[in-house]
Structure formats: structure tokens, C-alpha cells
Design a protein around this motif. Structure first.
Motif, PDB file in Angstrom:
ATOM      1  N   LEU A 102       0.803  -1.218   0.000  1.00 47.20           N
ATOM      2  CA  LEU A 102       0.000   0.000   0.000  1.00 47.20           C
ATOM      3  C   LEU A 102       0.839   1.273   0.000  1.00 47.20           C
ATOM      4  O   LEU A 102       0.319   2.362  -0.218  1.00 47.20           O
ATOM      5  N   ARG A 103       2.119   1.151   0.226  1.00 47.04           N
ATOM      6  CA  ARG A 103       2.983   2.337   0.184  1.00 47.04           C
ATOM      7  C   ARG A 103       3.535   2.586  -1.217  1.00 47.04           C
ATOM      8  O   ARG A 103       3.712   3.707  -1.636  1.00 47.04           O
ATOM      9  N   LEU A 104       3.838   1.510  -1.934  1.00 49.70           N
ATOM     10  CA  LEU A 104       4.379   1.636  -3.280  1.00 49.70           C
ATOM     11  C   LEU A 104       3.875   0.472  -4.140  1.00 49.70           C
ATOM     12  O   LEU A 104       4.634  -0.420  -4.517  1.00 49.70           O
ATOM     13  N   PRO A 105       2.577   0.478  -4.443  1.00 52.97           N
ATOM     14  CA  PRO A 105       2.034  -0.623  -5.246  1.00 52.97           C
ATOM     15  C   PRO A 105       2.645  -0.630  -6.636  1.00 52.97           C
ATOM     16  O   PRO A 105       2.913   0.434  -7.208  1.00 52.97           O
ATOM     17  N   GLY A 106       2.891  -1.807  -7.164  1.00 56.70           N
ATOM     18  CA  GLY A 106       3.532  -1.873  -8.469  1.00 56.70           C
ATOM     19  C   GLY A 106       3.091  -3.025  -9.346  1.00 56.70           C
ATOM     20  O   GLY A 106       3.524  -3.131 -10.480  1.00 56.70           O
ATOM     21  N   LEU A 107       2.224  -3.874  -8.825  1.00 57.82           N
ATOM     22  CA  LEU A 107       1.792  -5.029  -9.607  1.00 57.82           C
ATOM     23  C   LEU A 107       1.147  -4.597 -10.923  1.00 57.82           C
ATOM     24  O   LEU A 107       1.344  -5.237 -11.958  1.00 57.82           O
ATOM     25  N   HIS A 108       0.424  -3.496 -10.901  1.00 57.47           N
ATOM     26  CA  HIS A 108      -0.253  -3.028 -12.111  1.00 57.47           C
ATOM     27  C   HIS A 108       0.740  -2.703 -13.240  1.00 57.47           C
ATOM     28  O   HIS A 108       0.394  -2.819 -14.411  1.00 57.47           O
ATOM     29  N   THR A 109       1.975  -2.332 -12.892  1.00 57.15           N
ATOM     30  CA  THR A 109       2.958  -2.041 -13.934  1.00 57.15           C
ATOM     31  C   THR A 109       3.353  -3.300 -14.694  1.00 57.15           C
ATOM     32  O   THR A 109       3.673  -3.241 -15.877  1.00 57.15           O
ATOM     33  N   HIS A 110       3.297  -4.453 -14.027  1.00 54.57           N
ATOM     34  CA  HIS A 110       3.565  -5.728 -14.706  1.00 54.57           C
ATOM     35  C   HIS A 110       2.483  -6.016 -15.742  1.00 54.57           C
ATOM     36  O   HIS A 110       2.703  -6.777 -16.673  1.00 54.57           O
ATOM     37  N   GLY A 112       0.857  -3.510 -17.335  1.00 54.18           N
ATOM     38  CA  GLY A 112       0.760  -2.395 -18.270  1.00 54.18           C
ATOM     39  C   GLY A 112      -0.516  -1.595 -18.103  1.00 54.18           C
ATOM     40  O   GLY A 112      -1.042  -1.051 -19.073  1.00 54.18           O
ATOM     41  N   GLN A 113      -1.024  -1.517 -16.887  1.00 50.98           N
ATOM     42  CA  GLN A 113      -2.282  -0.818 -16.635  1.00 50.98           C
ATOM     43  C   GLN A 113      -2.119   0.192 -15.513  1.00 50.98           C
ATOM     44  O   GLN A 113      -1.245   0.047 -14.654  1.00 50.98           O
ATOM     45  N   THR A 114      -2.983   1.178 -15.512  1.00 50.01           N
ATOM     46  CA  THR A 114      -3.057   2.144 -14.421  1.00 50.01           C
ATOM     47  C   THR A 114      -4.457   2.043 -13.845  1.00 50.01           C
ATOM     48  O   THR A 114      -5.420   2.507 -14.458  1.00 50.01           O
ATOM     49  N   PRO A 115      -4.588   1.414 -12.696  1.00 47.56           N
ATOM     50  CA  PRO A 115      -5.927   1.198 -12.144  1.00 47.56           C
ATOM     51  C   PRO A 115      -6.535   2.483 -11.586  1.00 47.56           C
ATOM     52  O   PRO A 115      -5.843   3.327 -11.032  1.00 47.56           O
ATOM     53  N   ALA A 116      -7.836   2.608 -11.742  1.00 48.02           N
ATOM     54  CA  ALA A 116      -8.551   3.755 -11.176  1.00 48.02           C
ATOM     55  C   ALA A 116      -8.867   3.499  -9.708  1.00 48.02           C
ATOM     56  O   ALA A 116      -8.930   4.426  -8.908  1.00 48.02           O
ATOM     57  N   LYS A 117      -9.051   2.247  -9.364  1.00 48.99           N
ATOM     58  CA  LYS A 117      -9.390   1.874  -7.987  1.00 48.99           C
ATOM     59  C   LYS A 117      -8.551   0.674  -7.593  1.00 48.99           C
ATOM     60  O   LYS A 117      -8.087  -0.079  -8.435  1.00 48.99           O
ATOM     61  N   GLY A 118      -8.403   0.487  -6.277  1.00 43.38           N
ATOM     62  CA  GLY A 118      -7.599  -0.626  -5.820  1.00 43.38           C
ATOM     63  C   GLY A 118      -7.978  -1.061  -4.422  1.00 43.38           C
ATOM     64  O   GLY A 118      -9.076  -0.776  -3.927  1.00 43.38           O
ATOM     65  N   GLN A 143      -9.084 -17.453 -15.369  1.00 45.40           N
ATOM     66  CA  GLN A 143      -9.230 -17.849 -13.964  1.00 45.40           C
ATOM     67  C   GLN A 143      -8.456 -16.957 -13.002  1.00 45.40           C
ATOM     68  O   GLN A 143      -8.481 -17.198 -11.801  1.00 45.40           O
ATOM     69  N   VAL A 144      -7.737 -15.939 -13.493  1.00 46.23           N
ATOM     70  CA  VAL A 144      -6.952 -15.068 -12.615  1.00 46.23           C
ATOM     71  C   VAL A 144      -7.553 -13.664 -12.606  1.00 46.23           C
ATOM     72  O   VAL A 144      -7.720 -13.047 -13.652  1.00 46.23           O
ATOM     73  N   SER A 145      -7.872 -13.187 -11.408  1.00 40.35           N
ATOM     74  CA  SER A 145      -8.318 -11.811 -11.200  1.00 40.35           C
ATOM     75  C   SER A 145      -7.299 -11.129 -10.303  1.00 40.35           C
ATOM     76  O   SER A 145      -6.716 -11.763  -9.419  1.00 40.35           O
ATOM     77  N   ILE A 146      -7.110  -9.828 -10.527  1.00 44.45           N
ATOM     78  CA  ILE A 146      -6.098  -9.099  -9.776  1.00 44.45           C
ATOM     79  C   ILE A 146      -6.734  -7.873  -9.135  1.00 44.45           C
ATOM     80  O   ILE A 146      -7.414  -7.090  -9.805  1.00 44.45           O
ATOM     81  N   LEU A 147      -6.529  -7.742  -7.830  1.00 41.68           N
ATOM     82  CA  LEU A 147      -6.936  -6.543  -7.103  1.00 41.68           C
ATOM     83  C   LEU A 147      -5.679  -5.706  -6.937  1.00 41.68           C
ATOM     84  O   LEU A 147      -4.802  -6.047  -6.141  1.00 41.68           O
ATOM     85  N   PRO A 148      -5.546  -4.625  -7.731  1.00 39.26           N
ATOM     86  CA  PRO A 148      -4.317  -3.840  -7.662  1.00 39.26           C
ATOM     87  C   PRO A 148      -4.213  -3.073  -6.348  1.00 39.26           C
ATOM     88  O   PRO A 148      -5.199  -2.869  -5.650  1.00 39.26           O
TER      89      PRO A 148
END
Length: 183
Positions: A102-110, A112-118, A143-148
Motif C-alpha cells: 500500500l505504500r508503493l504498489p507496483g503489480l499493475h505495472t507488470h 501495463g495498466q493504471t488502475p482507477a481503484k484498488g 481464472q486469474v483476477s487481480i486486485l491492484p
């Protein structure tokens, strides 16, 4: 890995190969779909098999929860977590990957997206109450969902993942998924 196993007197799960950095918006975890017989996907599948063999679920109907952590930043935990989630998804298991940094989230960069919510929006209700479905990213692997992750400088992030809202989220999603991977 061998030194750590010797010091702790515990068996290591698997030794992951060093993978070269990839372009922005990509991840070595993409090789699970793009080049499944290369070293990294093979090591991730061995890790998954080791975790499956040692898994202890509190209740049979609940998801197995796996936490991927490191001692230092930028050691590859997001890459391993994404690869592991994809390995479970490829085996047909409904998998949820949560970016808990929560201080430096980065999974979304893997991805290639910029999430609006997380995650913080889901835990705090966000604007007008954010439902997890509004924050999920559907991965390229079925089958894979990601909560950024999401970042809010005024939020006490250290207590968020230890709080009741996070526990409730895991319980709720634990019945909707077979595996939850925490990055």
C-alpha cells in the motif's frame, strides 16, 4: 537459497532463476503463457507443486492463501506472485492476486495498466463505496483476477492489511476463489 536453508534448518521450496528485466508493461511472469517451457515458468510450477504438497487449509471450502514477501524492495515478489497466480489459474483454479503493497504498489505495472481503484478503495469503501468487482483487473490468463494496490498518503497503511476489513475481504473472497495470492 542453500545458505538460508542451512541456517534455518528448513527445506527450500525452489530456487528461482535470475530473469532479465523486461519492457515497461511486461513481466517475466508473461513467460508462463508465452514461453511455458523456459526456466522461469518451470521454477514457478515447481514452487506451486511444493506449496500444494505443504498446504494446510483451515476449512476445506476456503481458498488456500499464499503470501509472497521479501526482505528488501525490488527483489521480485510481484513477479513471483503474478507467476504463481498465473500457474494456479492455468491449472483451472479460480485465483485472486492482491497487491498488498500500500505504500508503493507496483503489480499493475507488470500488467501495463493504471488502475482507477484498488485495495484501499475496497477496504475503506472509497468514493460511494467501492465494490471489489469495480476494482478487479481480469488477467490475460483465464481464472486469474487481480486486485491492484492503491496508494493514499494519508491512510495508515500498516494497519489496513491487519484490520477487520481485510480479514472480511479474505473470508468473502476465500469462498469465491480456490487460491488467493498476497503480494
Amino acid at each position: 537459497a542453500g545458505q538460508m536453508s542451512a541456517i534455518l534448518r528448513l527445506p527450500g521450496a525452489v530456487q528461482l532463476p535470475l530473469v532479465a528485466p523486461v519492457a515497461v508493461g511486461g513481466s517475466p511472469a508473461d513467460t508462463l503463457a508465452d514461453a511455458p517451457l523456459t526456466a522461469f515458468p518451470e521454477a514457478i510450477r515447481r514452487l506451486r507443486a511444493t506449496l500444494d504438497a505443504r498446504a494446510v487449509k483451515p476449512k476445506p471450502e476456503m481458498a488456500m492463501v499464499i503470501m509472497v514477501i521479501s526482505a528488501e524492495p525490488r527483489e521480485g515478489t510481484s513477479t513471483v506472485a503474478l507467476g504463481l497466480a498465473r500457474a494456479y489459474g492455468q491449472s483451472g483454479l479460480r485465483t485472486l492476486l492482491i497487491d498488498c503493497d500500500l505504500r508503493l504498489p507496483g503489480l499493475h505495472t507488470h500488467l501495463g495498466q493504471t488502475p482507477a481503484k484498488g485495495l484501499i478503495d475496497v477496504l475503506t469503501g472509497g468514493e460511494a463505496g467501492t465494490d471489489i468487482k469495480d476494482a478487479l483487473i481480469v488477467d490475460r490468463v483465464e481464472q486469474v483476477s487481480i486486485l491492484p494496490g492503491s496508494w493514499q498518503p494519508h491512510a495508515p497503511t500498516d494497519t489496513m492489511v491487519a484490520g477487520e476489513a481485510f480479514a472480511a475481504l479474505l473470508t468473502e473472497q476465500g469462498t469465491a476463489h480456490d487460491v488467493i495470492v498476497l503480494d
